[in-house]
Every structure is written in structure tokens, then in C-alpha cells.
Design a protein around this motif. Structure first.
Motif, PDB file in Angstrom:
ATOM      1  N   LEU A 207       1.289  61.858   4.284  1.00 36.25           N
ATOM      2  CA  LEU A 207       0.792  62.527   3.076  1.00 36.25           C
ATOM      3  C   LEU A 207      -0.720  62.404   2.968  1.00 36.25           C
ATOM      4  CD1 LEU A 207       1.294  63.985   0.401  1.00 36.25           C
ATOM      5  CD2 LEU A 207       1.687  61.746  -0.657  1.00 36.25           C
ATOM      6  N   ALA A 208      -1.271  61.243   3.294  1.00 30.91           N
ATOM      7  CA  ALA A 208      -2.715  61.039   3.197  1.00 30.91           C
ATOM      8  C   ALA A 208      -3.469  62.042   4.068  1.00 30.91           C
ATOM      9  CB  ALA A 208      -3.072  59.604   3.590  1.00 30.91           C
ATOM     10  N   ALA A 209      -3.013  62.211   5.315  1.00 30.17           N
ATOM     11  CA  ALA A 209      -3.678  63.157   6.213  1.00 30.17           C
ATOM     12  C   ALA A 209      -3.506  64.592   5.742  1.00 30.17           C
ATOM     13  CB  ALA A 209      -3.132  62.989   7.629  1.00 30.17           C
ATOM     14  N   GLU A 210      -2.316  64.923   5.272  1.00 26.52           N
ATOM     15  CA  GLU A 210      -2.046  66.286   4.831  1.00 26.52           C
ATOM     16  C   GLU A 210      -2.880  66.638   3.599  1.00 26.52           C
ATOM     17  OE1 GLU A 210       0.057  69.516   6.203  1.00 26.52           O
ATOM     18  OE2 GLU A 210       0.787  67.534   6.739  1.00 26.52           O
ATOM     19  N   LEU A 211      -3.027  65.679   2.681  1.00 27.78           N
ATOM     20  CA  LEU A 211      -3.781  65.942   1.453  1.00 27.78           C
ATOM     21  C   LEU A 211      -5.260  66.179   1.725  1.00 27.78           C
ATOM     22  CD1 LEU A 211      -2.232  63.464  -1.137  1.00 27.78           C
ATOM     23  CD2 LEU A 211      -2.208  65.962  -1.246  1.00 27.78           C
ATOM     24  N   HIS A 212      -5.795  65.559   2.751  1.00 32.07           N
ATOM     25  CA  HIS A 212      -7.207  65.765   3.059  1.00 32.07           C
ATOM     26  C   HIS A 212      -7.492  67.257   3.260  1.00 32.07           C
ATOM     27  CE1 HIS A 212     -11.175  65.114   4.871  1.00 32.07           C
ATOM     28  NE2 HIS A 212     -10.815  66.048   5.742  1.00 32.07           N
ATOM     29  N   ARG A 213      -6.598  67.933   3.943  1.00 30.45           N
ATOM     30  CA  ARG A 213      -6.792  69.365   4.196  1.00 30.45           C
ATOM     31  C   ARG A 213      -6.439  70.207   2.982  1.00 30.45           C
ATOM     32  NH1 ARG A 213      -3.686  73.908   6.274  1.00 30.45           N
ATOM     33  NH2 ARG A 213      -1.826  72.606   6.351  1.00 30.45           N
ATOM     34  N   THR A 214      -5.280  69.966   2.385  1.00 27.83           N
ATOM     35  CA  THR A 214      -4.799  70.865   1.343  1.00 27.83           C
ATOM     36  C   THR A 214      -5.645  70.801   0.076  1.00 27.83           C
ATOM     37  OG1 THR A 214      -3.174  69.218   0.583  1.00 27.83           O
ATOM     38  CG2 THR A 214      -2.438  70.852   2.202  1.00 27.83           C
ATOM     39  N   THR A 215      -6.183  69.638  -0.261  1.00 20.76           N
ATOM     40  CA  THR A 215      -7.041  69.577  -1.441  1.00 20.76           C
ATOM     41  C   THR A 215      -8.277  70.446  -1.241  1.00 20.76           C
ATOM     42  OG1 THR A 215      -7.994  67.518  -0.561  1.00 20.76           O
ATOM     43  CG2 THR A 215      -6.272  67.318  -2.238  1.00 20.76           C
ATOM     44  N   ARG A 216      -8.804  70.455  -0.050  1.00 21.31           N
ATOM     45  CA  ARG A 216      -9.981  71.278   0.235  1.00 21.31           C
ATOM     46  C   ARG A 216      -9.619  72.761   0.291  1.00 21.31           C
ATOM     47  NH1 ARG A 216     -10.649  66.364   1.201  1.00 21.31           N
ATOM     48  NH2 ARG A 216     -12.680  65.371   1.397  1.00 21.31           N
ATOM     49  N   GLU A 217      -8.418  73.065   0.738  1.00 25.08           N
ATOM     50  CA  GLU A 217      -7.970  74.458   0.730  1.00 25.08           C
ATOM     51  C   GLU A 217      -7.825  74.970  -0.699  1.00 25.08           C
ATOM     52  OE1 GLU A 217      -7.601  76.460   3.160  1.00 25.08           O
ATOM     53  OE2 GLU A 217      -7.394  75.261   4.982  1.00 25.08           O
ATOM     54  N   HIS A 233     -11.064  62.044  -3.556  1.00 26.46           N
ATOM     55  CA  HIS A 233     -11.010  60.835  -2.729  1.00 26.46           C
ATOM     56  C   HIS A 233      -9.553  60.428  -2.566  1.00 26.46           C
ATOM     57  CE1 HIS A 233     -12.783  57.345  -0.810  1.00 26.46           C
ATOM     58  NE2 HIS A 233     -11.985  56.560  -1.501  1.00 26.46           N
ATOM     59  N   ILE A 234      -9.165  60.022  -1.361  1.00 26.07           N
ATOM     60  CA  ILE A 234      -7.788  59.622  -1.065  1.00 26.07           C
ATOM     61  C   ILE A 234      -7.783  58.177  -0.594  1.00 26.07           C
ATOM     62  CG2 ILE A 234      -5.748  60.085   0.357  1.00 26.07           C
ATOM     63  CD1 ILE A 234      -6.800  62.981   0.619  1.00 26.07           C
ATOM     64  N   LEU A 259      -7.347  58.534  10.305  1.00 23.96           N
ATOM     65  CA  LEU A 259      -7.495  58.587   8.852  1.00 23.96           C
ATOM     66  C   LEU A 259      -8.916  58.244   8.425  1.00 23.96           C
ATOM     67  CD1 LEU A 259      -4.151  56.954   7.624  1.00 23.96           C
ATOM     68  CD2 LEU A 259      -4.773  59.377   7.608  1.00 23.96           C
ATOM     69  N   LYS A 260      -9.505  57.274   9.071  1.00 22.70           N
ATOM     70  CA  LYS A 260     -10.881  56.915   8.735  1.00 22.70           C
ATOM     71  C   LYS A 260     -11.848  58.051   9.068  1.00 22.70           C
ATOM     72  CE  LYS A 260     -10.509  51.867   8.959  1.00 22.70           C
ATOM     73  NZ  LYS A 260     -10.963  50.628   9.646  1.00 22.70           N
ATOM     74  N   SER A 261     -11.545  58.795  10.135  1.00 17.03           N
ATOM     75  CA  SER A 261     -12.415  59.935  10.471  1.00 17.03           C
ATOM     76  C   SER A 261     -12.307  61.037   9.414  1.00 17.03           C
ATOM     77  CB  SER A 261     -12.040  60.495  11.845  1.00 17.03           C
ATOM     78  OG  SER A 261     -10.797  61.174  11.814  1.00 17.03           O
ATOM     79  N   LEU A 262     -11.212  61.037   8.656  1.00 16.38           N
ATOM     80  CA  LEU A 262     -11.036  61.993   7.554  1.00 16.38           C
ATOM     81  C   LEU A 262     -11.542  61.432   6.229  1.00 16.38           C
ATOM     82  CD1 LEU A 262      -7.403  63.221   8.349  1.00 16.38           C
ATOM     83  CD2 LEU A 262      -9.561  64.297   8.990  1.00 16.38           C
ATOM     84  N   HIS A 263     -12.144  60.254   6.295  1.00 15.36           N
ATOM     85  CA  HIS A 263     -12.684  59.575   5.113  1.00 15.36           C
ATOM     86  C   HIS A 263     -11.588  59.165   4.131  1.00 15.36           C
ATOM     87  CE1 HIS A 263     -16.625  60.692   6.591  1.00 15.36           C
ATOM     88  NE2 HIS A 263     -16.265  61.971   6.592  1.00 15.36           N
ATOM     89  N   VAL A 264     -10.408  58.897   4.657  1.00 13.87           N
ATOM     90  CA  VAL A 264      -9.354  58.303   3.843  1.00 13.87           C
ATOM     91  C   VAL A 264      -9.614  56.805   3.768  1.00 13.87           C
ATOM     92  CG1 VAL A 264      -6.879  57.822   3.662  1.00 13.87           C
ATOM     93  CG2 VAL A 264      -7.667  60.065   4.456  1.00 13.87           C
ATOM     94  N   ASP A 265      -9.622  56.259   2.561  1.00 15.45           N
ATOM     95  CA  ASP A 265      -9.860  54.836   2.343  1.00 15.45           C
ATOM     96  C   ASP A 265      -8.550  54.083   2.568  1.00 15.45           C
ATOM     97  OD1 ASP A 265     -10.711  52.341   1.593  1.00 15.45           O
ATOM     98  OD2 ASP A 265     -10.902  52.805  -0.549  1.00 15.45           O
ATOM     99  N   VAL A 266      -8.440  53.382   3.692  1.00 20.35           N
ATOM    100  CA  VAL A 266      -7.225  52.656   4.042  1.00 20.35           C
ATOM    101  C   VAL A 266      -7.413  51.179   3.687  1.00 20.35           C
ATOM    102  CG1 VAL A 266      -5.638  52.022   5.885  1.00 20.35           C
ATOM    103  CG2 VAL A 266      -6.739  54.267   5.908  1.00 20.35           C
ATOM    104  N   ARG A 267      -6.539  50.673   2.828  1.00 23.85           N
ATOM    105  CA  ARG A 267      -6.620  49.272   2.401  1.00 23.85           C
ATOM    106  C   ARG A 267      -5.324  48.556   2.769  1.00 23.85           C
ATOM    107  NH1 ARG A 267     -10.032  48.779  -3.220  1.00 23.85           N
ATOM    108  NH2 ARG A 267     -11.404  50.588  -2.910  1.00 23.85           N
TER     109      ARG A 267
END
Length: 458
Positions: A207-217, A233-234, A259-267
Motif C-alpha cells: 500500500l505504501a508504494a502504491e499510494l506514492h503514485r496514486t496520490t500524485r495522480e 507524506h507517507i 520505499l526510501k527512493s520514493l521518500h516513504v518514511d519507514v520506521r
């Protein structure tokens, strides 16, 4: 009062079935229309029911089926639920089984009666009354639900991804939040368009990877006052020391780099102690502002399994079964899919709750239940692990394939891995529709998608 059969149980006829046909048919009732239950009902319908050797009945509290691994795509908006949903009534008609709309609420093992709650429409009008169904063999395949571990605020402010309705609900909330932010006179608030995903398993990670694209779409369709890089921000939160903890470390490492290359904050090593309307509170005292929270941290058996007339459950509420998939305290009741705790040979733990396991268990029972009708001994189910794949949307797919062909496991990624991932869904579709129909359906959906937005906007 529950509706019960007037006939003796041995006839296998309930009061809502008696007018349907032969009252002497052996009754197989399957509860749950997920991957395992629907594949089993379809397979038995095509074999036993079509030849009048048994009556097959599928019970589900929903009207339509969606393959559960697709829920994250529905939530992100990259997949339209209506295009991939399968109506139970239609599938039952095409494949010779009966469909009953209802939710299992109890069980009377002495009289072999499955108890169903009343159903109501959106306006509260009753559709079906409380009733009971008689069975000779019962198969429970109701899947799993999200485990919130008693965390305060989860039920009020977070959305799980257990059903298509919840996935659609989150997608609507996301799109509405973007439109609201674009229309408001004030700047976007901190956390207003931030998404926090609690749980770094396959669902949360995909979901994190998918949201990076769809939010921008979504924003690209004229929401000019929103800056995706600044306002959206995700964050993906995992309590373990790495995401995808159930999969090999190499898959985790490759996924986290993407995920980090997509700027997803992984904790990682982070535990959520409370979900609030404005964000999530962490155990270390930190706070992440967010008005859009998805909870996918762990699963457990549905609560109703603890009310199954004394059937054995494990610590997370799954039904404990033997290697033949029969429950330990009643050989006339089977359990498959995520709701079943099935032991693996050699003390290797239980079969993992994965789509490939549900598919295998359904295929196994399609072959074994006809043996049961002939009073032949049942063969045990043996899980075969063909590997694990994680889809990261259009960016990549990573995973490993087990060495059933080459003698060792090997890591795969990229386009080949993406094709393997898609093939899992096609295998599920083929079990339901046949290969020719799957090919034709895929061509039709591909054509329709070329004439529609790449993201769901309503």
C-alpha cells in the motif's frame, strides 16, 4: 427464533432448501466466500453438485468476492473494485452451487445446524431473517480480521483492510481529503494529507508504494493548490526490526531501499500506543501527525470462532485442525484459509496465512471431499511453499521462488517478478472461471483501462 428444518437431519434439508430439489442429497456447507471458500464451492459445484452427488451451499455476509491481495490496490485507487468483483449469485448459478446471504453467528454440533444472523439493507429493512442451515459436512473458511492488540483509538480513527468495503472507504476518504485541502482557503494543515500505515507486512508495504503514485495522480487532475512533495507524506510503521518480517531478509532489504527512493518514511522498531484524530502516538514518546491512518498490524481469527460450540482455537483465535484439515474436536467440520491453524510436518509451525496456502487447501478438499462421500480415508494436506512476492506497484516487484525446479531458492525482482505476481491472481481467476474466460476478461479490462483515468477519482 431461528428458522430450523422440519425434516430429520439425515435428509440434509433445511426449511429454506426443501423446495429446491432432492431431499436425500448429501449437504456440504461452506462458510466464507474468500479465495479458499469460493474456489472450493466452485470446484465441488462443478464435480459433485453438477452430477447430483451432493448439494453445495456457500454462505457469505457479502454479495460479491474480491481476491484479498488486491485490497491495497483498491484502497490506493489504482484498481476499481467493480471491475474485479465477482457476484456470488452469478457464480453459484454458473457452477451449480447455492449461495446464501448471511453471517455465521453460532453452531449446534449435536444437531449439525449452522446459525445465521438476519441481514438488513442500508436503510435497516430486513432482507433475510435469522435462520439455520443443516449440514453433513461443514467447511469454515471465513478468513482473518485485523488484530489491533487493544490499542486505543484504532476502531475510531484507523481503517483496517479486511474487506472491499473498507478499502473503498479509505479511498473515498483519501480523495475527499485531497479535494477538501485544495478547496479550503487556508494552507494545508500539518498531517492533513499525511498517510500513516501501521504494520509493515505485505499489505502495508504494498500500500505504501502504491499510494506514492496514486496520490500524485489524484493531485494531477487539477488540484493545483496541493504540492505533492511538500503536502503529502507517507509513513510506514513496523514494530519488528525490519519490514516484511515473515519473509527473507533479502526481500526486506530490497523493498526498504525502493520505499526510501520514493521518500516513504519507514520506521522499524516502532510501536503505536494510541491512534488519535490528528495522528498516532508512539511508545518512545514520538508523535506522527496524520488524519489518514491504515491499520494492518497483525491478524487474528474472527471472534465468532470462539463461539463454535466448543471447537478448539489457538491463542489468536484460529480453529485448530488436523493434517486432513478437519477440526480437532469434530471430524465433520473442516477449516481452511486464514481462519485455520494447520500444522506443518516436522514441527515447522502452522501453515502461514497466505493466498497460496488458501488456494492449495481448497484444491486439496476438492479432491478429498468426494472420498469422504464414499467413506474412503482422507489424505493429509501438505503445504508447498513456492516463495513470496511483494508488488510495489509500477515501480517494482521483489520476491523469492523456492527451488522446486532448480534445487535451491533464488531471488527475483523487476518485470519477471511482476509477471509471477500477476500469475497468482490469474491462477485464482482460472480456478473460478476457466482459462479461456480469464484470457478474455483480461483483454476486456485492459481495453477499458485505456479509456479511463489510471486512478479512481470517486
Amino acid at each position: 427464533m431461528l428458522e430450523t428444518a422440519a425434516n430429520d437431519h439425515k435428509t440434509g434439508v433445511t426449511s429454506d432448501q426443501a423446495h429446491k430439489g432432492d431431499a436425500t442429497l448429501y449437504e456440504i456447507v461452506i462458510v466464507g466466500g474468500g479465495a479458499a471458500g469460493l474456489e472450493l464451492a466452485t470446484g465441488l459445484g462443478n464435480t459433485l453438485a453438477s452430477r447430483k452427488k451432493a448439494r453445495i451451499t456457500l454462505v457469505d455476509k457479502s454479495r460479491a468476492h474480491l481476491w484479498k491481495p488486491l485490497l491495497h490496490s483498491v484502497a490506493a485507487g489504482s484498481l476499481d473494485f467493480d471491475e474485479h468483483a465477482l457476484d456470488y449469485l452469478a457464480q453459484a448459478h454458473w457452477h451449480h452451487f447455492n449461495y446464501r446471504f448471511g453471517e455465521m453467528i453460532g453452531l449446534d454440533r449435536a444437531h449439525k445446524q449452522l446459525q445465521l444472523a438476519a441481514t438488513h439493507d442500508e436503510e435497516g429493512v430486513e432482507i433475510t431473517p435469522p435462520r439455520s442451515l443443516l449440514y453433513d459436512t461443514l467447511v469454515i473458511a471465513i478468513g482473518s480480521i485485523t488484530n489491533d492488540f487493544g490499542t486505543p483509538g484504532v476502531s475510531n480513527y484507523a481503517i483496517p483492510l479486511e474487506t472491499p468495503e473498507q478499502a473503498v472507504r479509505f479511498n473515498h476518504r483519501l480523495v475527499n481529503a485531497c479535494i477538501r485541502a485544495d478547496a479550503q482557503p487556508d494552507p494545508v494543515r500539518p498531517g492533513q494529507l499525511h498517510v500513516v500505515i501501521v504494520g509493515g507486512g505485505a499489505t502495508g508495504t504494498e500500500l505504501a508504494a502504491e499510494l506514492h503514485r496514486t496520490t500524485r495522480e489524484v493531485v494531477a487532475f487539477g488540484l493545483d493548490r496541493i504540492d505533492p512533495e511538500r503536502d503529502i507524506h507517507i509513513t510506514l510503521i513496523e514494530a519488528a526490526d525490519r519490514i516484511l518480517p515473515a519473509l527473507p531478509r533479502r526481500i526486506s532489504d530490497a523493498t526498504i531501499q525502493l520505499l526510501k527512493s520514493l521518500h516513504v518514511d519507514v520506521r522499524t522498531n516502532s510501536k503505536v500506543t494510541e491512534v488519535r484524530a490528528d495522528g498516532v502516538q508512539l511508545a518512545d514518546g514520538g508523535f506522527i501527525p496524520s488524519e489518514l491512518v491504515i491499520w494492518s498490524a497483525g491478524v487474528k481469527g474472527p471472534d465468532v470462532l470462539g463461539r463454535m460450540d466448543g471447537l478448539e482455537t489457538n491463542r489468536i483465535g484460529q480453529l485448530v485442525v488436523t493434517p486432513t484439515l478437519q477440526t480437532t474436536r469434530d471430524p465433520d467440520i473442516f477449516a481452511i484459509g486464514d481462519c485455520a491453524a494447520c500444522p506443518q510436518p516436522g514441527g515447522a509451525g502452522d501453515v502461514p496465512p497466505r493466498a497460496q496456502a488458501a488456494h492449495q487447501e481448497a484444491s486439496h478438499l476438492v479432491k478429498q471431499l468426494p472420498r469422504r462421500l464414499k467413506a474412503e480415508p482422507l489424505n493429509p494436506y501438505v503445504y508447498r511453499d513456492f516463495g513470496s512476492l511483494v508488488s510495489l506497484g509500477r515501480f517494482s516487484t521483489v520476491g523469492n521462488l523456492m527451488g522446486f525446479l532448480v534445487g535451491k531458492n533464488f531471488f527475483i525482482e523487476g518485470y519477471f517478478a511482476h509477471l509471477m505476481y500477476r500469475s497468482l491472481y490469474k491462477m485464482h481467476e482460472a480456478a473460478l472461471h476457466g482459462l479461456v474466460n480469464v484470457i478474455l476478461g483480461t483483454i476486456g479490462r485492459t481495453y477499458r483501462r485505456r479509456n479511463a483515468p489510471v486512478v479512481k477519482l470517486h
